[in-house]
Design a protein around this motif. Structure first.
Motif, PDB file in Angstrom:
ATOM      1  N   MET A 197       0.818  -1.207   0.000  1.00  0.00           N
ATOM      2  CA  MET A 197       0.000   0.000   0.000  1.00  0.00           C
ATOM      3  C   MET A 197       0.852   1.257   0.000  1.00  0.00           C
ATOM      4  O   MET A 197       1.964   1.273   0.520  1.00  0.00           O
ATOM      5  CB  MET A 197      -0.903   0.030   1.243  1.00  0.00           C
ATOM      6  CG  MET A 197      -1.883  -1.105   1.339  1.00  0.00           C
ATOM      7  SD  MET A 197      -2.879  -0.958   2.843  1.00  0.00           S
ATOM      8  CE  MET A 197      -3.753   0.581   2.506  1.00  0.00           C
ATOM      9  N   GLU A 198       0.304   2.328  -0.560  1.00  0.00           N
ATOM     10  CA  GLU A 198       0.938   3.636  -0.459  1.00  0.00           C
ATOM     11  C   GLU A 198       0.793   4.156   0.970  1.00  0.00           C
ATOM     12  O   GLU A 198      -0.196   3.889   1.651  1.00  0.00           O
ATOM     13  CB  GLU A 198       0.286   4.617  -1.429  1.00  0.00           C
ATOM     14  CG  GLU A 198       0.477   4.267  -2.896  1.00  0.00           C
ATOM     15  CD  GLU A 198       1.929   4.390  -3.341  1.00  0.00           C
ATOM     16  OE1 GLU A 198       2.689   5.156  -2.695  1.00  0.00           O
ATOM     17  OE2 GLU A 198       2.308   3.705  -4.302  1.00  0.00           O
ATOM     18  N   THR A 199       1.780   4.918   1.411  1.00  0.00           N
ATOM     19  CA  THR A 199       1.796   5.415   2.786  1.00  0.00           C
ATOM     20  C   THR A 199       0.584   6.286   3.098  1.00  0.00           C
ATOM     21  O   THR A 199      -0.027   6.163   4.162  1.00  0.00           O
ATOM     22  CB  THR A 199       3.087   6.213   3.038  1.00  0.00           C
ATOM     23  OG1 THR A 199       4.203   5.440   2.608  1.00  0.00           O
ATOM     24  CG2 THR A 199       3.244   6.534   4.512  1.00  0.00           C
ATOM     25  N   ASP A 200       0.226   7.173   2.183  1.00  0.00           N
ATOM     26  CA  ASP A 200      -0.906   8.077   2.428  1.00  0.00           C
ATOM     27  C   ASP A 200      -2.224   7.314   2.534  1.00  0.00           C
ATOM     28  O   ASP A 200      -3.115   7.707   3.301  1.00  0.00           O
ATOM     29  CB  ASP A 200      -0.999   9.137   1.325  1.00  0.00           C
ATOM     30  CG  ASP A 200       0.099  10.184   1.443  1.00  0.00           C
ATOM     31  OD1 ASP A 200       0.717  10.274   2.530  1.00  0.00           O
ATOM     32  OD2 ASP A 200       0.351  10.900   0.460  1.00  0.00           O
ATOM     33  N   ASP A 201      -2.365   6.241   1.765  1.00  0.00           N
ATOM     34  CA  ASP A 201      -3.584   5.426   1.834  1.00  0.00           C
ATOM     35  C   ASP A 201      -3.683   4.772   3.211  1.00  0.00           C
ATOM     36  O   ASP A 201      -4.744   4.757   3.849  1.00  0.00           O
ATOM     37  CB  ASP A 201      -3.558   4.362   0.735  1.00  0.00           C
ATOM     38  CG  ASP A 201      -4.841   3.544   0.673  1.00  0.00           C
ATOM     39  OD1 ASP A 201      -5.848   3.953   1.294  1.00  0.00           O
ATOM     40  OD2 ASP A 201      -4.854   2.503  -0.019  1.00  0.00           O
ATOM     41  N   ALA A 202      -2.551   4.233   3.695  1.00  0.00           N
ATOM     42  CA  ALA A 202      -2.539   3.620   5.027  1.00  0.00           C
ATOM     43  C   ALA A 202      -2.860   4.655   6.098  1.00  0.00           C
ATOM     44  O   ALA A 202      -3.623   4.389   7.034  1.00  0.00           O
ATOM     45  CB  ALA A 202      -1.178   2.985   5.293  1.00  0.00           C
ATOM     46  N   ALA A 203      -2.295   5.853   5.974  1.00  0.00           N
ATOM     47  CA  ALA A 203      -2.536   6.902   6.969  1.00  0.00           C
ATOM     48  C   ALA A 203      -4.006   7.288   7.024  1.00  0.00           C
ATOM     49  O   ALA A 203      -4.565   7.504   8.104  1.00  0.00           O
ATOM     50  CB  ALA A 203      -1.677   8.130   6.650  1.00  0.00           C
ATOM     51  N   LYS A 204      -4.639   7.380   5.868  1.00  0.00           N
ATOM     52  CA  LYS A 204      -6.069   7.730   5.844  1.00  0.00           C
ATOM     53  C   LYS A 204      -6.894   6.671   6.562  1.00  0.00           C
ATOM     54  O   LYS A 204      -7.806   6.990   7.331  1.00  0.00           O
ATOM     55  CB  LYS A 204      -6.557   7.878   4.406  1.00  0.00           C
ATOM     56  CG  LYS A 204      -8.026   8.291   4.308  1.00  0.00           C
ATOM     57  CD  LYS A 204      -8.468   8.434   2.864  1.00  0.00           C
ATOM     58  CE  LYS A 204      -9.885   9.019   2.787  1.00  0.00           C
ATOM     59  NZ  LYS A 204     -10.874   8.314   3.597  1.00  0.00           N
ATOM     60  N   ARG A 205      -6.569   5.411   6.331  1.00  0.00           N
ATOM     61  CA  ARG A 205      -7.316   4.337   6.996  1.00  0.00           C
ATOM     62  C   ARG A 205      -7.116   4.377   8.511  1.00  0.00           C
ATOM     63  O   ARG A 205      -8.051   4.115   9.270  1.00  0.00           O
ATOM     64  CB  ARG A 205      -6.894   2.978   6.436  1.00  0.00           C
ATOM     65  CG  ARG A 205      -7.219   2.821   4.953  1.00  0.00           C
ATOM     66  CD  ARG A 205      -6.965   1.413   4.483  1.00  0.00           C
ATOM     67  NE  ARG A 205      -7.055   1.303   3.034  1.00  0.00           N
ATOM     68  CZ  ARG A 205      -7.472   0.216   2.396  1.00  0.00           C
ATOM     69  NH1 ARG A 205      -7.856  -0.847   3.094  1.00  0.00           N
ATOM     70  NH2 ARG A 205      -7.502   0.172   1.085  1.00  0.00           N
ATOM     71  N   ILE A 206      -5.903   4.694   8.940  1.00  0.00           N
ATOM     72  CA  ILE A 206      -5.630   4.765  10.378  1.00  0.00           C
ATOM     73  C   ILE A 206      -6.383   5.936  11.006  1.00  0.00           C
ATOM     74  O   ILE A 206      -7.047   5.793  12.037  1.00  0.00           O
ATOM     75  CB  ILE A 206      -4.123   4.883  10.634  1.00  0.00           C
ATOM     76  CG1 ILE A 206      -3.424   3.580  10.239  1.00  0.00           C
ATOM     77  CG2 ILE A 206      -3.852   5.205  12.104  1.00  0.00           C
ATOM     78  CD1 ILE A 206      -1.904   3.666  10.249  1.00  0.00           C
ATOM     79  N   VAL A 207      -6.270   7.109  10.396  1.00  0.00           N
ATOM     80  CA  VAL A 207      -6.933   8.293  10.951  1.00  0.00           C
ATOM     81  C   VAL A 207      -8.444   8.105  10.967  1.00  0.00           C
ATOM     82  O   VAL A 207      -9.111   8.409  11.974  1.00  0.00           O
ATOM     83  CB  VAL A 207      -6.545   9.559  10.157  1.00  0.00           C
ATOM     84  CG1 VAL A 207      -7.398  10.752  10.603  1.00  0.00           C
ATOM     85  CG2 VAL A 207      -5.067   9.867  10.363  1.00  0.00           C
ATOM     86  N   ASP A 208      -9.014   7.599   9.892  1.00  0.00           N
ATOM     87  CA  ASP A 208     -10.461   7.369   9.861  1.00  0.00           C
ATOM     88  C   ASP A 208     -10.866   6.354  10.924  1.00  0.00           C
ATOM     89  O   ASP A 208     -11.881   6.513  11.608  1.00  0.00           O
ATOM     90  CB  ASP A 208     -10.894   6.872   8.477  1.00  0.00           C
ATOM     91  CG  ASP A 208     -10.876   7.976   7.429  1.00  0.00           C
ATOM     92  OD1 ASP A 208     -10.718   9.152   7.805  1.00  0.00           O
ATOM     93  OD2 ASP A 208     -11.025   7.655   6.229  1.00  0.00           O
ATOM     94  N   GLY A 209     -10.066   5.294  11.075  1.00  0.00           N
ATOM     95  CA  GLY A 209     -10.387   4.275  12.072  1.00  0.00           C
ATOM     96  C   GLY A 209     -10.320   4.801  13.488  1.00  0.00           C
ATOM     97  O   GLY A 209     -11.156   4.453  14.335  1.00  0.00           O
ATOM     98  N   LEU A 210      -9.343   5.665  13.750  1.00  0.00           N
ATOM     99  CA  LEU A 210      -9.179   6.193  15.097  1.00  0.00           C
ATOM    100  C   LEU A 210     -10.193   7.271  15.439  1.00  0.00           C
ATOM    101  O   LEU A 210     -10.648   7.365  16.584  1.00  0.00           O
ATOM    102  CB  LEU A 210      -7.760   6.762  15.269  1.00  0.00           C
ATOM    103  CG  LEU A 210      -6.609   5.750  15.270  1.00  0.00           C
ATOM    104  CD1 LEU A 210      -5.272   6.489  15.289  1.00  0.00           C
ATOM    105  CD2 LEU A 210      -6.706   4.807  16.461  1.00  0.00           C
ATOM    106  N   THR A 211     -10.544   8.106  14.477  1.00  0.00           N
ATOM    107  CA  THR A 211     -11.376   9.274  14.772  1.00  0.00           C
ATOM    108  C   THR A 211     -12.853   9.085  14.446  1.00  0.00           C
ATOM    109  O   THR A 211     -13.692   9.839  14.938  1.00  0.00           O
ATOM    110  CB  THR A 211     -10.861  10.512  14.020  1.00  0.00           C
ATOM    111  OG1 THR A 211     -10.953  10.288  12.600  1.00  0.00           O
ATOM    112  CG2 THR A 211      -9.424  10.815  14.395  1.00  0.00           C
TER     113      THR A 211
END
Length: 249
Positions: A197-211
């Motif tokens: 995965m691209e880093t930004d795609d992973a970051a979006k999934r993490i932020v959405d999951g957390l918030t």
């Protein structure tokens, strides 16, 4: 979860840096920590929403002092994310102490050094979110990944316990389990990485999951998660037969 104060360990590069920038863009004040001050400064880039706090997670006294400093200077810590990680491919059959020490010291003991002071801070402020980046590599023992996989498995087990025990304190414990994500760590890999995965795609999934949710497990990509979980529950004779195919020829 409304924007507040977040603290990201490992925010100087990779997933941590991408999560930092996304949270800041959504209105969060983000403290970022790591050993490399130049990397932290580059991520902050003069953005007043991002505050660098250099830290070595293997230094217990420094970790405890930094918890108090971040909370004092920023007022509170609503969301904590531990993303520091050590990873090095190992030769099959190598269980040397020195090879394991760095990985265990950073990945597992790093979390334990910060857990108690962070929990005490969250209790004092009435709650918070305590999140750790584990890995799908922690679902079972992978050849050539004995040190890394075992620390991630230990973290998953630890976080499951913490989720139950800290719920009465209004502390929501979260476990993030990414698959392969482009980063300095995965650049070391000399084997094929499925579903990279691209880093930004992973970051979006993490932020959405957390918030946007309170769920315990934030794991992705789904195809790899289900594959790994299916393998984990196979009978051992079948499991070990599959693992043989992952050994170098």
């Amino acid at each position: 979860m409304q924007p507040g104060v977040a603290w990201i360990i490992g925010g100087g590069s990779g997933i941590g840096a991408a999560v930092t920038k996304k949270l800041a863009a959504e209105g969060w004040t983000v403290a970022i920590s790591g050993r490399r001050e130049d990397k932290l400064a580059a991520v902050a880039g003069g953005n007043p929403k991002i505050r660098p706090y250099p830290l070595d997670v293997t230094d217990k006294d420094a970790v405890e002092a930094m918890v108090h400093r971040v909370a004092s200077e920023l007022g509170r810590i609503d969301l904590f994310l531990f993303g520091a990680a050590a990873w090095q491919p190992m030769d099959a059959g190598n269980y040397g102490f020195d090879e394991f020490l760095k990985t265990v010291d950073t990945n597992y003991l790093g979390v334990l050094r910060i857990a108690q002071p962070m929990i005490e801070q969250m209790r004092k402020q009435g709650g918070g979110h305590f999140a750790v980046i584990a890995s799908v590599a922690g679902y079972f023992g992978l050849p050539r990944s004995a040190a890394y996989s075992s620390t991630k498995a230990g973290l998953i087990n630890l976080l499951e316990t913490m989720r139950t025990e800290l719920a009465p304190d209004n502390i929501k414990v979260r476990m993030v389990a990414p698959g392969f994500v482009k980063s300095e760590l995965t650049d070391k890999n000399d084997f094929p990485m499925p579903f990279l995965m691209e880093t930004d795609d992973a970051a979006k999934r993490i932020v959405d999951g957390l918030t946007k949710s309170d769920r315990f497990e934030i794991a992705f990509p789904k195809r790899m998660v289900w594959l790994m979980k299916t393998i984990r529950f196979l009978p051992y004779p079948i499991f070990f037969s599959l693992m043989k195919n992952l050994l170098p020829k």
